[in-house]
Write a protein that holds these residues in place. Structure first.
Motif, PDB file in Angstrom:
ATOM      1  N   VAL A 231       0.759  -1.156   0.057  1.00  0.00           N
ATOM      2  CA  VAL A 231       0.189  -0.018  -0.027  1.00  0.00           C
ATOM      3  C   VAL A 231       0.835   1.342   0.106  1.00  0.00           C
ATOM      4  O   VAL A 231       0.515   2.392  -0.726  1.00  0.00           O
ATOM      5  CB  VAL A 231      -1.071   0.157   1.295  1.00  0.00           C
ATOM      6  CG1 VAL A 231      -1.976   1.378   1.353  1.00  0.00           C
ATOM      7  CG2 VAL A 231      -1.771  -1.327   1.055  1.00  0.00           C
ATOM      8  N   LYS A 232       1.940   1.371   0.725  1.00  0.00           N
ATOM      9  CA  LYS A 232       2.797   2.293   1.128  1.00  0.00           C
ATOM     10  C   LYS A 232       3.651   2.624  -0.323  1.00  0.00           C
ATOM     11  O   LYS A 232       3.863   3.347  -0.967  1.00  0.00           O
ATOM     12  CB  LYS A 232       3.871   2.261   2.344  1.00  0.00           C
ATOM     13  CG  LYS A 232       4.768   3.253   2.406  1.00  0.00           C
ATOM     14  CD  LYS A 232       5.587   3.003   3.607  1.00  0.00           C
ATOM     15  CE  LYS A 232       6.836   4.199   3.702  1.00  0.00           C
ATOM     16  NZ  LYS A 232       7.544   3.921   4.834  1.00  0.00           N
ATOM     17  N   LYS A 235       1.501   3.946  -3.163  1.00  0.00           N
ATOM     18  CA  LYS A 235       1.199   5.105  -3.045  1.00  0.00           C
ATOM     19  C   LYS A 235       2.453   6.122  -3.350  1.00  0.00           C
ATOM     20  O   LYS A 235       2.246   7.043  -4.032  1.00  0.00           O
ATOM     21  CB  LYS A 235       0.861   5.622  -1.560  1.00  0.00           C
ATOM     22  CG  LYS A 235       0.784   7.051  -1.489  1.00  0.00           C
ATOM     23  CD  LYS A 235      -0.069   7.412  -0.028  1.00  0.00           C
ATOM     24  CE  LYS A 235      -0.236   8.785   0.238  1.00  0.00           C
ATOM     25  NZ  LYS A 235      -0.458   9.007   1.849  1.00  0.00           N
ATOM     26  N   THR A 236       3.908   5.690  -2.821  1.00  0.00           N
ATOM     27  CA  THR A 236       4.822   6.458  -3.152  1.00  0.00           C
ATOM     28  C   THR A 236       5.261   6.269  -4.530  1.00  0.00           C
ATOM     29  O   THR A 236       5.726   7.496  -4.889  1.00  0.00           O
ATOM     30  CB  THR A 236       5.992   5.658  -2.317  1.00  0.00           C
ATOM     31  OG1 THR A 236       5.797   5.772  -0.794  1.00  0.00           O
ATOM     32  CG2 THR A 236       7.545   6.385  -2.326  1.00  0.00           C
ATOM     33  N   THR A 239       3.018   8.566  -6.686  1.00  0.00           N
ATOM     34  CA  THR A 239       2.847   9.960  -6.370  1.00  0.00           C
ATOM     35  C   THR A 239       4.325  10.497  -7.094  1.00  0.00           C
ATOM     36  O   THR A 239       4.305  11.467  -7.550  1.00  0.00           O
ATOM     37  CB  THR A 239       3.298  10.054  -4.822  1.00  0.00           C
ATOM     38  OG1 THR A 239       2.027   9.627  -4.294  1.00  0.00           O
ATOM     39  CG2 THR A 239       3.465  11.715  -4.637  1.00  0.00           C
ATOM     40  N   VAL A 245      -2.740  10.618  -4.917  1.00  0.00           N
ATOM     41  CA  VAL A 245      -3.188   9.458  -4.236  1.00  0.00           C
ATOM     42  C   VAL A 245      -3.573   9.784  -2.586  1.00  0.00           C
ATOM     43  O   VAL A 245      -2.692  10.500  -2.051  1.00  0.00           O
ATOM     44  CB  VAL A 245      -2.194   8.416  -4.299  1.00  0.00           C
ATOM     45  CG1 VAL A 245      -2.680   7.127  -3.494  1.00  0.00           C
ATOM     46  CG2 VAL A 245      -1.582   8.295  -5.579  1.00  0.00           C
ATOM     47  N   GLU A 246      -4.907   9.355  -2.369  1.00  0.00           N
ATOM     48  CA  GLU A 246      -5.135   9.599  -0.996  1.00  0.00           C
ATOM     49  C   GLU A 246      -5.061   8.275  -0.305  1.00  0.00           C
ATOM     50  O   GLU A 246      -5.709   7.259  -0.599  1.00  0.00           O
ATOM     51  CB  GLU A 246      -6.659  10.307  -0.913  1.00  0.00           C
ATOM     52  CG  GLU A 246      -6.865  11.629  -1.514  1.00  0.00           C
ATOM     53  CD  GLU A 246      -8.119  12.110  -1.416  1.00  0.00           C
ATOM     54  OE1 GLU A 246      -8.779  11.609  -0.394  1.00  0.00           O
ATOM     55  OE2 GLU A 246      -8.620  12.756  -2.262  1.00  0.00           O
ATOM     56  N   GLU A 247      -4.711   8.369   0.899  1.00  0.00           N
ATOM     57  CA  GLU A 247      -4.722   7.009   2.024  1.00  0.00           C
ATOM     58  C   GLU A 247      -5.573   7.225   2.915  1.00  0.00           C
ATOM     59  O   GLU A 247      -5.224   8.249   3.856  1.00  0.00           O
ATOM     60  CB  GLU A 247      -3.140   6.596   2.241  1.00  0.00           C
ATOM     61  CG  GLU A 247      -3.075   5.458   2.924  1.00  0.00           C
ATOM     62  CD  GLU A 247      -1.760   4.933   3.389  1.00  0.00           C
ATOM     63  OE1 GLU A 247      -1.466   3.933   4.227  1.00  0.00           O
ATOM     64  OE2 GLU A 247      -0.786   5.617   2.889  1.00  0.00           O
ATOM     65  N   LEU A 252      -7.014   3.118  -0.555  1.00  0.00           N
ATOM     66  CA  LEU A 252      -6.608   4.094  -1.514  1.00  0.00           C
ATOM     67  C   LEU A 252      -7.474   4.680  -2.607  1.00  0.00           C
ATOM     68  O   LEU A 252      -8.041   3.948  -2.995  1.00  0.00           O
ATOM     69  CB  LEU A 252      -5.316   3.473  -2.172  1.00  0.00           C
ATOM     70  CG  LEU A 252      -3.963   3.112  -1.563  1.00  0.00           C
ATOM     71  CD1 LEU A 252      -3.095   2.544  -2.578  1.00  0.00           C
ATOM     72  CD2 LEU A 252      -3.328   4.329  -0.792  1.00  0.00           C
ATOM     73  N   ILE A 254      -7.674   7.117  -5.802  1.00  0.00           N
ATOM     74  CA  ILE A 254      -6.788   7.538  -7.016  1.00  0.00           C
ATOM     75  C   ILE A 254      -7.679   8.430  -7.663  1.00  0.00           C
ATOM     76  O   ILE A 254      -8.473   8.165  -8.267  1.00  0.00           O
ATOM     77  CB  ILE A 254      -5.860   6.672  -7.500  1.00  0.00           C
ATOM     78  CG1 ILE A 254      -5.164   5.675  -6.546  1.00  0.00           C
ATOM     79  CG2 ILE A 254      -5.317   7.159  -8.499  1.00  0.00           C
ATOM     80  CD1 ILE A 254      -4.451   4.646  -7.012  1.00  0.00           C
TER      81      ILE A 254
END
Length: 333
Positions: A231-232, A235-236, A239, A245-247, A252, A254
């Protein structure tokens, strides 16, 4: 056996869990270990279940490294295993249950939607009992999702024709949850890791910036304890490419938007490398670090992208340092 037999599984969670159960059927001691990340990945529920069956397993924290004291079959023994963290716990036990004489149960509330466990049961039931008979193994639907994604993105946004891209030998059964992947194209507004897709949800996530609407990907908790903290990582790296991207918890969200090239860390995770290669087919400047990690499940993935039709997609894949086209030999992990 005075010294345990060392079995090093690298970062292969499937191998680790299946071997934990299978080595119980042996006679002697077996030490299972892996890379550092493997020692962080959950095994406790499986180890507890094997102990409930009557086996001795030594582990300081419920993870690897662990020493299994093989005692052979234990007919009539039974256990209940939680699959909250991984359905592979149940699959590992079921695959060895016939030889071990075990009765395996899962909590009812976890069994209502456990597609990989049902796939294991179906495979066991259909596996030929005759040693001379052949068993047809289905193609990997998760691995096929990357090519469905490329076909879809090209048809909507690419300059290359996509009508000639065909994904052949697609699984005809519903054993693999990821056979559903084409049904989620175009992307809906919400997709669940627990209810809709398996590993191929990662493919959907990297496609989301090209969607016409924002997309929420929910119940992603299991992705956090796999080859990397996925997940991290998703997102990383998205980005980095300019995605919005919102967590929120294990979700997530997008938003659609234009992406740009970036240097992608793969975290030694085969699916991260292949997912962002899909991104690289749509925008220039995507550099995949440690691409050889695809060896775990799809060693000829990049060759499939670069090979001329009909074997591949005729993509150009270059050495990031020199800009030179990579040869077919260079593209096999």
């Amino acid at each position: 056996m005075s010294k345990p037999l060392d079995l090093h599984v690298g970062n292969a969670g499937t191998a680790a869990r299946f071997l934990l159960a299978m080595t119980c059927l042996g006679h002697g001691q077996y030490r299972l270990s892996g890379v550092d990340r493997m020692h962080e990945r959950p095994q406790k529920e499986l180890i507890m279940a094997l102990r409930e069956l009557g086996y001795q397993i030594v582990s300081e924290n419920g993870n690897l490294p662990a020493i299994v004291h093989g005692q052979g079959p234990r007919p009539g023994s039974s256990c209940t295993v939680s699959i909250r963290e991984s359905s592979q716990f149940a699959s590992a036990l079921l695959l060895s249950a016939t030889a071990g004489g075990w009765d395996i149960k899962t909590p009812l509330e976890q069994s209502e939607h456990a597609p990989y466990v049902e796939m294991t049961r179906s495979m066991i039931e259909s596996f030929p009992q005759n040693e001379d008979a052949a068993c047809q193994i289905e193609p990997d639907a998760s691995g096929g999702s990357y090519f469905w994604a490329i076909k879809h993105l090209m048809s909507k946004h690419g300059s290359n024709p996509s009508e000639n891209i065909q994904i052949t030998h697609w699984p005809q059964t519903d054993w693999q949850i990821d056979t559903e992947f084409p049904k989620f194209l175009p992307l809906p507004q919400q997709i669940s890791r627990e209810q809709d897709l398996g590993d191929s949800i990662m493919t959907s996530i990297v496609m989301a910036p090209w969607s016409s609407h924002s997309t929420s990907f929910s119940e992603l908790g299991r992705l956090r304890v796999q080859e990397c903290e996925r997940v991290k990582a998703l997102k990383t790296e998205l980005t980095k490419c300019g995605a919005q991207v919102e967590e929120h918890g294990d979700t997530l969200k997008i938003h659609p938007g234009r992406l740009h090239g970036a240097s992608i860390d793969t975290y030694n995770d085969h699916r991260m490398a292949m997912c962002f290669s899909v991104v690289g087919t749509q925008i220039p400047g995507i550099v995949i670090k440690n691409p050889a990690c695809v060896k775990k499940t799809f060693p000829n993935f990049f060759l499939k992208l670069a090979s001329p039709a009909p074997e591949g997609l005729s993509m150009k894949i270059c050495n990031a340092s020199t800009g030179e086209l990579l040869s077919p030999n260079d593209l096999i992990a």
